[in-house]
Enzyme design. Structure first.
Site, short mmCIF file in Angstrom:
data_model
loop_
_atom_site.label_atom_id
_atom_site.label_comp_id
_atom_site.label_asym_id
_atom_site.label_seq_id
_atom_site.Cartn_x
_atom_site.Cartn_y
_atom_site.Cartn_z
N GLU A 122 39.34 44.20 21.59
CA GLU A 122 38.04 43.68 21.99
C GLU A 122 37.43 44.43 23.16
OE1 GLU A 122 38.08 39.12 20.47
OE2 GLU A 122 38.95 39.43 22.43
N CYS A 135 33.52 46.03 29.92
CA CYS A 135 34.93 45.73 30.13
C CYS A 135 35.70 46.35 28.96
CB CYS A 135 35.09 44.21 30.20
SG CYS A 135 36.77 43.68 30.50
N CYS A 142 49.52 43.54 24.94
CA CYS A 142 50.01 43.90 26.27
C CYS A 142 51.51 43.67 26.30
CB CYS A 142 49.32 43.04 27.34
SG CYS A 142 49.66 43.56 29.03
N CYS A 146 51.78 37.72 31.57
CA CYS A 146 51.29 36.86 32.64
C CYS A 146 50.99 35.50 31.98
CB CYS A 146 50.06 37.47 33.29
SG CYS A 146 50.41 39.12 33.90
N CYS A 149 47.36 34.32 30.92
CA CYS A 149 46.50 35.28 30.21
C CYS A 149 46.71 35.20 28.70
CB CYS A 149 46.80 36.68 30.72
SG CYS A 149 45.97 37.99 29.79
N CYS A 387 37.32 36.47 31.40
CA CYS A 387 38.58 37.08 31.82
C CYS A 387 39.75 36.38 31.18
CB CYS A 387 38.80 36.92 33.32
SG CYS A 387 37.72 37.84 34.32
N1 SAH Z 1 46.18 44.13 32.67
C1 SAH Z 1 45.30 44.37 33.74
C2 SAH Z 1 43.85 44.37 33.33
C3 SAH Z 1 43.39 43.29 32.35
S1 SAH Z 1 43.28 41.64 32.88
C4 SAH Z 1 45.53 43.35 34.84
O1 SAH Z 1 46.27 42.40 34.62
O2 SAH Z 1 45.01 43.54 35.92
C5 SAH Z 1 41.80 41.53 33.84
C6 SAH Z 1 41.84 40.38 34.87
O3 SAH Z 1 41.69 39.09 34.26
C7 SAH Z 1 43.15 40.32 35.62
O4 SAH Z 1 42.96 40.11 36.99
C8 SAH Z 1 43.80 39.13 34.98
O5 SAH Z 1 44.80 38.62 35.79
C9 SAH Z 1 42.62 38.18 34.80
N2 SAH Z 1 42.92 37.07 33.89
C10 SAH Z 1 43.79 37.05 32.87
N3 SAH Z 1 43.79 35.85 32.26
C11 SAH Z 1 42.88 35.08 32.90
C12 SAH Z 1 42.40 33.75 32.70
N4 SAH Z 1 42.84 32.99 31.70
N5 SAH Z 1 41.44 33.28 33.54
C13 SAH Z 1 40.95 34.08 34.52
N6 SAH Z 1 41.36 35.35 34.74
C14 SAH Z 1 42.32 35.86 33.94
FE1 SF4 Z 2 48.61 42.01 30.44
FE2 SF4 Z 2 47.04 39.85 30.73
FE3 SF4 Z 2 48.97 40.33 32.53
FE4 SF4 Z 2 46.78 41.92 32.45
S1 SF4 Z 2 46.84 39.73 32.96
S2 SF4 Z 2 48.95 42.56 32.58
S3 SF4 Z 2 46.39 41.93 30.22
S4 SF4 Z 2 49.29 39.87 30.33
#
Ligand code: SAH
Ligand code: SF4
Length: 414
Positions: A122, A135, A142, A146, A149, A387
């Protein structure tokens, strides 16, 4: 279908399939998108052009690709008529395939895209009054998990190639109508200003889509070089931000070899909480991460590092956490700004977003500590574009399918 070979990804225990950057398509043609100009020249030479011709044609093709947005050789009017079919037989100009395009009520757009070998990912465009941010995804899925996420619940399918990464920017320009219009003859470069579009919508790029960009370092670097190249897409490195969850060993290289702004997904100030919600912390701990931030090449008060902090109710959002955040950023003397991101829920997520009062209190404490801490407004929530909500429809469907099957099994057992 591109050949995919098993290649190890750093930090990843199991080898995962990664497509090689220069791989002919099923019909034997090579996609020139994402290939540096010198490498295009070499490909032309290998295909039979003499050195001088190869150099000239590579210059022309590169210009048509990145300045004009051409998607076929037939449109390249300063290349001789006989030459164009020769190119067409051997090369293609790729774009990711658009599976679905959605438009949010707040103007945010989301595209579900597909690679030539059938993997979905996406991309999101967020328009604001003074800028338009794309973005961009770096991986399909991934490797990291996390816990807040949605992408983290997908397994990693593969790294995106440079062509698939820069292809997202090209596709956004296609859709937003941002290629120069007007005269199609570029033989006289003095005319450039006549077709250069001013007031573009797409002004900024964030590597914050699906995936961890620093676990696909080479491809992300090569793609961003094409984006930043004055003869390429010519976007300033100051308008590009790469977000990492904290792949410490790749951070210095990111500053040296790419030189873009850095955002770090911090999200917690104690080992215990960060180990839980950003599990890469177990491998590269907070101290190591903040040290790498302090050493990030190019960081200064004029170019601060962004620390992203997702607001999770009763998890990381107390006043003590905010004070500790200020203390840590000061201890490492970091030129920092903090981005507070209200948690965006997704089906099955276990967290709740902090209350607006809590977020305000947290933000005030950080601000009083001398660090800017704006709260990010969630965008495109109605189309799951905010995000952390990116996860492909195919995956969502299979999850829904799994839920249905589980419910059916339960009903049968009862
Ligand atoms: N993998 C990289 C870039 C992609 S995520 C990273 O983790 O930095 C982009 C941002 O969105 C990151 O700061 C991530 O922690 C945040 N993010 C992920 N899931 C989210 C959620 N459910 N609500 C708000 N922010 C989120
Ligand atoms: Fe991967 Fe989501 Fe963690 Fe970014 S926030 S490193 S996309 S699992």
């Amino acid at each position: 279908m591109p050949d995919t070979a098993a290649m190890p990804i750093p930090g990843q225990i199991d080898p995962v399939p990664t497509s090689r950057p220069i791989t002919p398509r099923a019909d034997g043609r090579i996609d020139v998108l994402g290939i540096p100009r010198e490498a295009i020249r070499d490909l032309f030479a290998e295909a039979g052009l003499d050195a001088k011709q190869a150099k000239l044609r590579a210059k022309q093709v590169y210009h048509w690709l990145y300045h004009r947005g051409a998607t076929e050789f037939a449109a390249m009017t300063d290349i001789s008529k006989a030459m164009r079919p020769w190119l067409e037989e051997r090369f293609v100009i790729g774009r990711p395939e658009v599976v679905e395009a959605q438009h949010s009520t707040d103007g945010t757009r989301k595209w579900l895209l597909k690679t030539a070998d059938g993997h979905e990912f996406e991309m999101v465009f967020i328009p604001d009054a003074d800028r338009g941010t794309l973005c961009v995804s770096s991986q399909v899925g991934c490797t990291l998990n996390c816990t807040f996420c949605h992408t983290g619940t997908m397994r990693l399918v593969r790294n995106l190639t440079p062509g698939e990464i820069v292809g997202q920017v090209m596709l956004a320009r296609d859709t937003l109508g941002e290629w120069p219009k007007g005269k199609m003859d570029v033989s006289d470069d003095a005319d450039e200003n006549e077709y250069r579009a001013d007031g573009r919508l797409l002004t900024n790029i964030v590597m914050m889509g699906m995936g961890e960009p620093l676990y696909n370092f080479d491809n992300v670097r090569d793609a961003l070089r094409l984006v930043m190249d004055g003869e390429g897409l010519a976007l300033s490195k100051r308008r590009i931000t790469l977000s990492t969850s904290g792949v410490v060993p790749a951070m210095a290289r990111c500053g040296e070899e790419i030189g873009v702004n850095l955002a770090v997904s911090l999200h917690a100030v104690s080992k215990e909480v960060r180990d839980e919600i950003v599990p890469i912390n177990r491998k590269y701990g907070l101290e190591e991460l903040l040290k790498a931030c302090a050493d990030y090449p190019g960081a200064s008060n004029a170019r601060r590092i962004t620390f992203e902090y997702v607001m999770l109710k009763d998890k990381n959002d107390s006043d003590e956490d905010a004070h500790e955040l200020v203390r840590l950023l000061r201890e490492y003397d970091l030129p920092a700004k903090v981005n507070l991101i209200p948690f965006n829920p997704w089906p099955g997520s276990v967290y709740e977003c902090s209350t607006p009062e809590r977020i305000r209190s947290f933000s005030n404490i950080v601000f009083e500590g001398g660090i800017s801490a704006p709260v990010r407004t969630p965008r495109g929530r109605d189309i799951d574009a905010a995000c952390g909500q990116l996860k492909t429809a195919a995956e969502k469907k299979s999850r829904a399918q799994m839920d249905r099957e589980a419910a059916e099994a339960e009903a049968t057992a009862a």
